[in-house]
Design a protein around this motif. Sequence first.
Motif, PDB file in Angstrom:
ATOM      1  N   HIS A  37       0.840  -1.205   0.000  1.00  0.00           N
ATOM      2  CA  HIS A  37       0.000   0.000   0.000  1.00  0.00           C
ATOM      3  C   HIS A  37       0.871   1.249   0.000  1.00  0.00           C
ATOM      4  O   HIS A  37       0.570   2.229  -0.689  1.00  0.00           O
ATOM      5  CB  HIS A  37      -0.930   0.022   1.215  1.00  0.00           C
ATOM      6  CG  HIS A  37      -2.237  -0.647   0.990  1.00  0.00           C
ATOM      7  ND1 HIS A  37      -3.291  -0.025   0.373  1.00  0.00           N
ATOM      8  CD2 HIS A  37      -2.670  -1.889   1.302  1.00  0.00           C
ATOM      9  CE1 HIS A  37      -4.311  -0.862   0.311  1.00  0.00           C
ATOM     10  NE2 HIS A  37      -3.959  -2.003   0.869  1.00  0.00           N
ATOM     11  N   GLY A  38       1.939   1.230   0.781  1.00  0.00           N
ATOM     12  CA  GLY A  38       2.829   2.383   0.853  1.00  0.00           C
ATOM     13  C   GLY A  38       3.463   2.711  -0.488  1.00  0.00           C
ATOM     14  O   GLY A  38       3.533   3.881  -0.883  1.00  0.00           O
ATOM     15  N   ILE A  48       4.137   5.783   8.516  1.00  0.00           N
ATOM     16  CA  ILE A  48       3.368   4.821   9.319  1.00  0.00           C
ATOM     17  C   ILE A  48       3.619   5.058  10.806  1.00  0.00           C
ATOM     18  O   ILE A  48       2.689   5.137  11.612  1.00  0.00           O
ATOM     19  CB  ILE A  48       3.710   3.366   8.918  1.00  0.00           C
ATOM     20  CG1 ILE A  48       3.179   3.063   7.514  1.00  0.00           C
ATOM     21  CG2 ILE A  48       3.154   2.380   9.942  1.00  0.00           C
ATOM     22  CD1 ILE A  48       3.648   1.740   6.943  1.00  0.00           C
ATOM     23  N   VAL A  49       4.888   5.187  11.179  1.00  0.00           N
ATOM     24  CA  VAL A  49       5.250   5.425  12.577  1.00  0.00           C
ATOM     25  C   VAL A  49       4.658   6.749  13.050  1.00  0.00           C
ATOM     26  O   VAL A  49       4.087   6.835  14.148  1.00  0.00           O
ATOM     27  CB  VAL A  49       6.783   5.386  12.753  1.00  0.00           C
ATOM     28  CG1 VAL A  49       7.204   5.932  14.115  1.00  0.00           C
ATOM     29  CG2 VAL A  49       7.299   3.961  12.555  1.00  0.00           C
ATOM     30  N   GLU A  50       4.768   7.790  12.236  1.00  0.00           N
ATOM     31  CA  GLU A  50       4.222   9.099  12.601  1.00  0.00           C
ATOM     32  C   GLU A  50       2.707   9.018  12.822  1.00  0.00           C
ATOM     33  O   GLU A  50       2.182   9.589  13.782  1.00  0.00           O
ATOM     34  CB  GLU A  50       4.543  10.109  11.504  1.00  0.00           C
ATOM     35  CG  GLU A  50       4.120  11.517  11.819  1.00  0.00           C
ATOM     36  CD  GLU A  50       4.466  12.506  10.720  1.00  0.00           C
ATOM     37  OE1 GLU A  50       3.981  13.643  10.813  1.00  0.00           O
ATOM     38  OE2 GLU A  50       5.192  12.152   9.771  1.00  0.00           O
ATOM     39  N   ALA A  51       2.006   8.308  11.953  1.00  0.00           N
ATOM     40  CA  ALA A  51       0.551   8.166  12.096  1.00  0.00           C
ATOM     41  C   ALA A  51       0.190   7.422  13.380  1.00  0.00           C
ATOM     42  O   ALA A  51      -0.746   7.812  14.088  1.00  0.00           O
ATOM     43  CB  ALA A  51      -0.033   7.448  10.880  1.00  0.00           C
ATOM     44  N   GLY A  71      -4.203   8.311  12.273  1.00  0.00           N
ATOM     45  CA  GLY A  71      -3.358   9.434  12.663  1.00  0.00           C
ATOM     46  C   GLY A  71      -2.911  10.215  11.443  1.00  0.00           C
ATOM     47  O   GLY A  71      -3.085   9.775  10.307  1.00  0.00           O
ATOM     48  N   LYS A  72      -2.332  11.363  11.691  1.00  0.00           N
ATOM     49  CA  LYS A  72      -1.832  12.209  10.597  1.00  0.00           C
ATOM     50  C   LYS A  72      -0.351  11.947  10.392  1.00  0.00           C
ATOM     51  O   LYS A  72       0.384  11.666  11.332  1.00  0.00           O
ATOM     52  CB  LYS A  72      -2.067  13.676  10.899  1.00  0.00           C
ATOM     53  CG  LYS A  72      -3.494  14.087  10.648  1.00  0.00           C
ATOM     54  CD  LYS A  72      -3.571  15.538  10.304  1.00  0.00           C
ATOM     55  CE  LYS A  72      -4.981  15.832   9.807  1.00  0.00           C
ATOM     56  NZ  LYS A  72      -5.109  17.187   9.341  1.00  0.00           N
ATOM     57  N   ALA A  73       0.060  12.060   9.132  1.00  0.00           N
ATOM     58  CA  ALA A  73       1.459  11.888   8.771  1.00  0.00           C
ATOM     59  C   ALA A  73       1.835  12.932   7.735  1.00  0.00           C
ATOM     60  O   ALA A  73       1.012  13.336   6.915  1.00  0.00           O
ATOM     61  CB  ALA A  73       1.698  10.485   8.229  1.00  0.00           C
ATOM     62  N   HIS A  84      -4.523   5.341   7.924  1.00  0.00           N
ATOM     63  CA  HIS A  84      -5.064   4.266   8.749  1.00  0.00           C
ATOM     64  C   HIS A  84      -4.019   3.159   8.822  1.00  0.00           C
ATOM     65  O   HIS A  84      -3.435   2.787   7.803  1.00  0.00           O
ATOM     66  CB  HIS A  84      -6.348   3.707   8.138  1.00  0.00           C
ATOM     67  CG  HIS A  84      -7.551   4.558   8.388  1.00  0.00           C
ATOM     68  ND1 HIS A  84      -8.801   4.197   7.937  1.00  0.00           N
ATOM     69  CD2 HIS A  84      -7.714   5.722   9.053  1.00  0.00           C
ATOM     70  CE1 HIS A  84      -9.670   5.115   8.309  1.00  0.00           C
ATOM     71  NE2 HIS A  84      -9.035   6.048   8.980  1.00  0.00           N
ATOM     72  N   VAL A  85      -3.815   2.634  10.021  1.00  0.00           N
ATOM     73  CA  VAL A  85      -2.829   1.581  10.249  1.00  0.00           C
ATOM     74  C   VAL A  85      -3.486   0.476  11.065  1.00  0.00           C
ATOM     75  O   VAL A  85      -4.005   0.730  12.153  1.00  0.00           O
ATOM     76  CB  VAL A  85      -1.587   2.118  10.995  1.00  0.00           C
ATOM     77  CG1 VAL A  85      -0.537   1.022  11.146  1.00  0.00           C
ATOM     78  CG2 VAL A  85      -0.999   3.339  10.288  1.00  0.00           C
ATOM     79  N   VAL A  86      -3.487  -0.745  10.533  1.00  0.00           N
ATOM     80  CA  VAL A  86      -4.018  -1.897  11.254  1.00  0.00           C
ATOM     81  C   VAL A  86      -2.857  -2.560  11.991  1.00  0.00           C
ATOM     82  O   VAL A  86      -1.865  -2.956  11.375  1.00  0.00           O
ATOM     83  CB  VAL A  86      -4.704  -2.903  10.299  1.00  0.00           C
ATOM     84  CG1 VAL A  86      -5.168  -4.143  11.069  1.00  0.00           C
ATOM     85  CG2 VAL A  86      -5.876  -2.245   9.585  1.00  0.00           C
ATOM     86  N   CYS A  87      -3.011  -2.658  13.325  1.00  0.00           N
ATOM     87  CA  CYS A  87      -1.979  -3.245  14.179  1.00  0.00           C
ATOM     88  C   CYS A  87      -2.507  -4.520  14.823  1.00  0.00           C
ATOM     89  O   CYS A  87      -3.677  -4.617  15.151  1.00  0.00           O
ATOM     90  CB  CYS A  87      -1.580  -2.270  15.276  1.00  0.00           C
ATOM     91  SG  CYS A  87      -0.872  -0.731  14.685  1.00  0.00           S
ATOM     92  N   GLU A  88      -1.598  -5.453  15.020  1.00  0.00           N
ATOM     93  CA  GLU A  88      -1.926  -6.734  15.633  1.00  0.00           C
ATOM     94  C   GLU A  88      -0.862  -7.022  16.679  1.00  0.00           C
ATOM     95  O   GLU A  88       0.314  -6.734  16.467  1.00  0.00           O
ATOM     96  CB  GLU A  88      -1.922  -7.797  14.537  1.00  0.00           C
ATOM     97  CG  GLU A  88      -2.198  -9.200  14.983  1.00  0.00           C
ATOM     98  CD  GLU A  88      -2.261 -10.138  13.780  1.00  0.00           C
ATOM     99  OE1 GLU A  88      -3.291 -10.155  13.109  1.00  0.00           O
ATOM    100  OE2 GLU A  88      -1.253 -10.812  13.520  1.00  0.00           O
ATOM    101  N   GLN A  89      -1.283  -7.603  17.785  1.00  0.00           N
ATOM    102  CA  GLN A  89      -0.323  -7.966  18.821  1.00  0.00           C
ATOM    103  C   GLN A  89      -0.446  -9.453  19.117  1.00  0.00           C
ATOM    104  O   GLN A  89      -1.349  -9.879  19.821  1.00  0.00           O
ATOM    105  CB  GLN A  89      -0.540  -7.142  20.090  1.00  0.00           C
ATOM    106  CG  GLN A  89       0.546  -7.366  21.107  1.00  0.00           C
ATOM    107  CD  GLN A  89       0.378  -6.514  22.348  1.00  0.00           C
ATOM    108  OE1 GLN A  89      -0.711  -6.066  22.666  1.00  0.00           O
ATOM    109  NE2 GLN A  89       1.472  -6.298  23.048  1.00  0.00           N
TER     110      GLN A  89
END
Length: 119
Positions: A37-38, A48-51, A71-73, A84-89
Amino acid sequence: MLYSNKIKLGLGNLNIEVIGRLVKARRYQIKLHAVQHGLKEGFGEREIVEAILSGRLIEQYPERKRVLVCGKASFEMGLLSWLHVVCEQNYPDQIEIVTAYVPAELEWEEPPFKRRQKR
């Protein structure tokens, strides 16, 4: 489902503070889908980190132990945009960045914290 900043997912509370702490400690892995996507949409790891660090949790997907951060970047040439960032742990000490994308205006309200109602 809209959410605040805390979500219970089975590994404890996955919240924006935990995500931010792990990202700041570089305890994350960016998956191929986010990279693709990037490349297509003109952002990379820095954005991504900034968002994530400027963002908030807006949706949860408990069956997959995932959350959506908005978040904004700052993109190239000073363009500020939502991401938009989808995170999984899957591990207590690591976040996986499953995917990231610029939210589509037709699908998301402005700011893109909530999906538009289908007519």
